[in-house]
Structure formats: C-alpha cells, structure tokens
Scaffold this active site. Structure first.
Site, PDB file in Angstrom:
ATOM      1  N   ASN A 174       0.849  -1.191   0.000  1.00 33.90           N
ATOM      2  CA  ASN A 174       0.000   0.000   0.000  1.00 33.90           C
ATOM      3  C   ASN A 174       0.886   1.243   0.000  1.00 33.90           C
ATOM      4  O   ASN A 174       2.103   1.140   0.017  1.00 33.90           O
ATOM      5  CB  ASN A 174      -0.962  -0.017   1.198  1.00 33.90           C
ATOM      6  CG  ASN A 174      -0.207  -0.067   2.517  1.00 33.90           C
ATOM      7  OD1 ASN A 174       0.487   0.882   2.864  1.00 33.90           O
ATOM      8  ND2 ASN A 174      -0.326  -1.173   3.229  1.00 33.90           N
ATOM      9  N   ASP A 210      -4.585  -6.371   5.202  1.00 31.61           N
ATOM     10  CA  ASP A 210      -5.633  -7.197   5.807  1.00 31.61           C
ATOM     11  C   ASP A 210      -5.642  -8.593   5.192  1.00 31.61           C
ATOM     12  O   ASP A 210      -6.144  -9.536   5.792  1.00 31.61           O
ATOM     13  CB  ASP A 210      -7.004  -6.548   5.589  1.00 31.61           C
ATOM     14  CG  ASP A 210      -7.161  -5.312   6.465  1.00 31.61           C
ATOM     15  OD1 ASP A 210      -6.730  -5.370   7.634  1.00 31.61           O
ATOM     16  OD2 ASP A 210      -7.675  -4.288   5.980  1.00 31.61           O
ATOM     17  N   LYS A 257       9.323 -16.767 -10.097  1.00 35.29           N
ATOM     18  CA  LYS A 257       8.571 -15.649 -10.670  1.00 35.29           C
ATOM     19  C   LYS A 257       7.437 -16.193 -11.549  1.00 35.29           C
ATOM     20  O   LYS A 257       7.675 -17.068 -12.392  1.00 35.29           O
ATOM     21  CB  LYS A 257       9.525 -14.792 -11.508  1.00 35.29           C
ATOM     22  CG  LYS A 257       8.895 -13.540 -12.022  1.00 35.29           C
ATOM     23  CD  LYS A 257       9.857 -12.729 -12.853  1.00 35.29           C
ATOM     24  CE  LYS A 257       9.088 -11.685 -13.624  1.00 35.29           C
ATOM     25  NZ  LYS A 257       9.683 -11.347 -14.883  1.00 35.29           N
ATOM     26  N   ASP A 268      -4.694  -9.803  12.932  1.00 32.46           N
ATOM     27  CA  ASP A 268      -4.983  -8.421  13.329  1.00 32.46           C
ATOM     28  C   ASP A 268      -4.114  -8.109  14.553  1.00 32.46           C
ATOM     29  O   ASP A 268      -4.417  -8.523  15.676  1.00 32.46           O
ATOM     30  CB  ASP A 268      -6.479  -8.235  13.639  1.00 32.46           C
ATOM     31  CG  ASP A 268      -6.808  -6.752  13.777  1.00 32.46           C
ATOM     32  OD1 ASP A 268      -6.002  -6.010  14.400  1.00 32.46           O
ATOM     33  OD2 ASP A 268      -7.844  -6.319  13.263  1.00 32.46           O
ATOM     34  N   PHE A 280      -4.952   3.465  14.731  1.00 35.92           N
ATOM     35  CA  PHE A 280      -5.285   4.456  13.718  1.00 35.92           C
ATOM     36  C   PHE A 280      -6.439   3.877  12.896  1.00 35.92           C
ATOM     37  O   PHE A 280      -6.623   2.665  12.859  1.00 35.92           O
ATOM     38  CB  PHE A 280      -4.087   4.708  12.787  1.00 35.92           C
ATOM     39  CG  PHE A 280      -3.159   5.784  13.277  1.00 35.92           C
ATOM     40  CD1 PHE A 280      -2.368   5.586  14.384  1.00 35.92           C
ATOM     41  CD2 PHE A 280      -3.080   7.002  12.611  1.00 35.92           C
ATOM     42  CE1 PHE A 280      -1.517   6.574  14.842  1.00 35.92           C
ATOM     43  CE2 PHE A 280      -2.227   8.006  13.056  1.00 35.92           C
ATOM     44  CZ  PHE A 280      -1.446   7.793  14.173  1.00 35.92           C
ATOM     45  N   LYS A 307     -14.142   0.496  15.023  1.00 36.57           N
ATOM     46  CA  LYS A 307     -12.816  -0.100  15.290  1.00 36.57           C
ATOM     47  C   LYS A 307     -12.420   0.088  16.752  1.00 36.57           C
ATOM     48  O   LYS A 307     -11.855  -0.818  17.367  1.00 36.57           O
ATOM     49  CB  LYS A 307     -11.754   0.520  14.365  1.00 36.57           C
ATOM     50  CG  LYS A 307     -11.875   0.004  12.940  1.00 36.57           C
ATOM     51  CD  LYS A 307     -10.928   0.676  11.960  1.00 36.57           C
ATOM     52  CE  LYS A 307     -11.259   0.175  10.557  1.00 36.57           C
ATOM     53  NZ  LYS A 307     -10.605   0.913   9.481  1.00 36.57           N
ATOM     54  N   LYS A 322     -11.979  -3.456  18.564  1.00 38.19           N
ATOM     55  CA  LYS A 322     -10.603  -3.830  18.913  1.00 38.19           C
ATOM     56  C   LYS A 322     -10.269  -3.442  20.359  1.00 38.19           C
ATOM     57  O   LYS A 322      -9.109  -3.511  20.771  1.00 38.19           O
ATOM     58  CB  LYS A 322      -9.615  -3.184  17.939  1.00 38.19           C
ATOM     59  CG  LYS A 322      -9.860  -3.576  16.459  1.00 38.19           C
ATOM     60  CD  LYS A 322      -8.682  -3.220  15.564  1.00 38.19           C
ATOM     61  CE  LYS A 322      -9.052  -3.430  14.095  1.00 38.19           C
ATOM     62  NZ  LYS A 322      -7.882  -3.538  13.214  1.00 38.19           N
TER      63      LYS A 322
END
Ligand code: PMT
Length: 413
Positions: free
Chosen positions: A212, A281, A291, A308, A325, A339, A343
C-alpha cells in the site's frame, strides 16, 4: 544531549533591527550544526545591520523579508512559512517588535508569520537597559508571556551603547540550548512505547507483492514525538526509506506476519502501543517460489486474512495502553468508532485518506495529515498540519489519557 532535539526541526529565525543581529549569523550556523533546517525572516530594520545575503549563505535557504512580495508569496508565503515551522525564535527581539507582537500586528512578514503559526514562539530580547526596564516594554513582555511566548534572556553586561545593564542578547550556545529544550515535554518520561509504522508487503512471488501507499512518515513522526516527550521508543517499521529518528531502537519487518511476531515479542515490556502501520488485511494464500510467468489472459490470486495485530495486543496481559489508527475514505467517524469498540482500544486516531478538498493527497504518503481522535468518553479534532506537528499534539493527548488511566488505577488499588 539537548542539542540533538533540534535534529530535523524546522526553525524560523526572526531577526529584528538591533546591533545583536550580527550574533544571529553565528546562531544560524549553530542551529544548522544541531541538525535544524533554518529559514530566516528579517525585518526591514534588521537588513540595515546585516545583509540578507549573509543569512542566505549560512542558512542555505532564501531569506524572507517582505509580506507583500508576489514572488515570495508564490514560493513560500507567510501562511506556508507559518505552517512549515516547528518553532519560531526571534533573536534579537527589539523593543519595537515585542510591542508590535503584543498588539497582535501583522503588518510585516515576521509579525504576520508569528500570528499565523501554531508553532512554539520564543523571543530573545536585546536592547538598551533603560528601554528594557521601561514599563511599556515590561507590560508588553507580560502580555506575550500570558499568550505562551517563551522568553530567553536577556543577560546583563556591557552594552553596545557603552553602558552596562540588563538587555544583552543571550549568548548563541545558550539560545540553541533553550530552543532545544522546547522540544521535550517529559510527559512520557521513562515510559516504554512501542510503535509500528509504514506498509507491509505480502509476497506474490519473489519479485511481486501486495502493498500500500504508506510512507511511514506518520508513524516515524509519532516515534520522534514520543522520544521528545521522554519515552523509550521501539519502532517496528515496514519497508521504506526513512531514516530512524535519533535515540530509539528500530526493528525492520516486511510482512504482516513478521510485524505480528515482532510486536508480540516486544509488547510485554511496553506500557503504550501505537499502531500507525498500514498492515495488509489480506495476503496471498501461497507465494510462488519462482517468478510467475505470463500465461493466461486472467490470473486469480487467492487471498487469506492476516493477523490483526492491534486486536491481538488488546487482549494481552499485562495490557498496554492501546492506540490504533483508522484510515478511511468514507464514514470516518462511524468506522473509527466501530474499530475503537471492536478492537477494545483506549484511543483511535482516525484520518481521512485520499484527496482533500483541494485535490491534495492527505494521510497516505503526504507531508500533511488531520486526525479525529476518539476515545471511549470523548473526542477531539486535530486540524490539518505537517505530520511532525500533528504527532506532537497526538503524543500529548496520549500522555494525558495514559497518565489519567495510571492515576485512576492507583486510586482504585
Ligand atoms: O505512512 P504514511 O504515508 O505517513 O501514512 C500514514 C497512515 C495513513 C498510514 C496512518 O496515519 C494510518 O492511518 N495508519 C493505519 C492504516 C490502517 O491500516 O488503517 P486500518 O483502518 O486499515 O486499520 C485500523 C488499525 O488496525 C490500524 O491501527 C492498523 O495499524 C491496525 N491493523 C490493521 C490490520 C491488521 N492486520 N493489523 C493491524 O494491527
């Protein structure tokens, strides 16, 4: 060492008209030696004593002198300068500038930058001792102190006018040390803080991965702010090219599974855990050893859930103070609250990611961020700012809530 606290800091050095302005040349050098980036803002009076060219050469940056200079405003105008600053030091601060600051004037660049900035402001007064003791000057200083200005000096001794008394600007080394002291709040003194930052890379094959856009900047800024607040920091970082803030331990990982292992190994010796990493996730169920070759028109990769980390930390015993966050593109508050609850967090810092209303990237891979802090019985908005400034605000919040929790535990024990 205190001076190290200036490393990487953005300092605006304001110089006003007074003979002590020549000492500010040495001050600029010393601030840079301490690792600070320095931008000099001079009043017209200051340029009568020392030329902007001197400060341009010493600071390595153009010197700013005019409020209404189109070219300067197009480059780094007063608002941008105000936002850039981690601290503003005016040295020397003349009686005239002190009076103008006390009045809240914004009719030259330096006073406008001070008015527009949320950064800590400090003045190093320098003037003739009679001017210094004048009631007007003392009353103006009182006003500035009430507004949170820091005052460094003045010292006593021989003055440029030939007289002796109070009103000499502090020596350069004392100014550098005093400025450095602004960057340590001590609110987390001696507390062990574990922080994750950056992305995770989940391998598809030896050369490809699912990742990401996280740069690690937010987590690294939080780590630095925690260190400045006196914490002993362990930073667990995903892949990236940021250098480690001074005086902390860093553990490099690549995948969510490695981050999970590293966090679980470290968490027991920490009192606070802050999860700023953008952890994948999902990961490919299998990662090819060779490859993958281009074959069919379509390729499906089967994904499975990763661990998690944050939720797992929340269930450890002893349990640290847990801060998560939430990176959201929509329904920021509602998703963050879910969340926080699911959590079992002590605090969540929600950020909208993607483009802001001016089509600028915010959150991921940006210099800027804005945070909506939510905890079980409160919330607070932290407006858009550079990540280091925002991180310092976040850390003082965490310190407040953490110390409150400790106090409550003591009271009920
Ligand atoms: O790195 P930068 O470029 O500076 O960008 C900063 C940031 C946008 C990445 C950062 O501010 C941020 O929001 N980090 C959390 C990103 C994220 O993964 O958010 P989330 O809403 O998907 O996850 C919620 C929380 O669970 C986060 O604290 C995350 O670290 C944690 N998590 C998520 C998944 C997982 N498998 N394990 C986790 O611990």
């Amino acid at each position: 060492m205190r001076m190290n606290r200036l490393n990487g800091k953005h300092i605006i050095l304001g110089i006003t008209g007074g003979i002590a302005a020549y000492k500010s040349a040495e001050l600029t050098r010393r601030l840079r030696d301490a690792g600070a980036q320095v931008r000099v803002v001079m009043t017209r009076g200051a340029t009568e004593f020392v030329t902007p060219l001197t400060f341009q050469a010493l600071s390595g940056n153009p010197v700013h002198t005019d409020l209404l200079d189109e070219k300067a405003e197009a480059g780094m105008g007063h608002i941008e300068l105000a936002r850039w600053a981690d601290a503003i030091l005016i040295a020397p601060a003349s009686a005239n500038t002190i009076a103008r600051l006390a009045q809240g004037r914004a009719d030259d660049l330096l006073t406008a930058v001070c008015l527009a900035s949320k950064a800590p402001l400090a003045i190093a007064p320098a003037m003739n001792h009679v001017m210094w003791h004048d009631v007007a000057t003392q009353s103006n200083l009182g006003t500035l102190q009430q507004r949170g200005y820091h005052q460094f000096g003045p010292a006593s001794g021989a003055q440029a006018c030939g007289e002796t008394g109070e009103g000499r600007m502090l020596e350069v080394a004392e100014l550098v040390d005093s400025l450095a002291s602004l960057f340590k709040s001590g609110a987390l003194q001696g507390v062990n803080v574990l922080i994750t930052a950056g992305p995770t890379y989940e391998p598809i094959d030896p050369v490809r991965f699912i990742g990401n856009r996280s740069s690690g900047r937010m987590g690294f800024a939080v780590a630095q702010a925690a260190r400045e607040a006196g914490a002993n920091v362990t930073l667990i970082s995903g892949p990236g090219d940021l250098s480690t803030p001074e005086d902390m331990r860093r553990i490099d990982v690549e995948t969510a599974a490695q981050m999970y292992d590293a966090v679980m190994h470290e968490v027991h010796s920490n009192q606070v855990f802050i999860s700023a990493a953008a952890v994948a996730d999902y990961r490919p169920k299998t990662s090819s050893e060779q490859k993958l070759k281009k074959q069919d028109a379509e390729l499906s990769i089967e994904l499975e859930r990763t661990e998690d980390i944050l939720a797992a930390v929340s269930t450890t015993t002893p349990r640290p103070f847990v801060v998560g966050f939430a990176a959201e593109t929509e329904n920021l508050e509602a998703n963050a609250r879910t969340k926080l609850h699911n959590k079992s967090l002590d605090l969540i810092a929600a950020n909208r990611v993607g483009k802001n209303e001016n089509a600028q990237d915010i959150g991921f891979n940006s210099e800027y961020n804005a945070l909506h802090l939510i905890w079980p019985d409160g919330e607070q908005q932290l407006e858009q700012a550079r990540k280091p400034a925002l991180a310092r605000q976040l850390i003082s919040f965490i310190a407040r809530l953490y110390n409150q929790q400790k106090q409550n535990e003591k009271n009920t024990a």
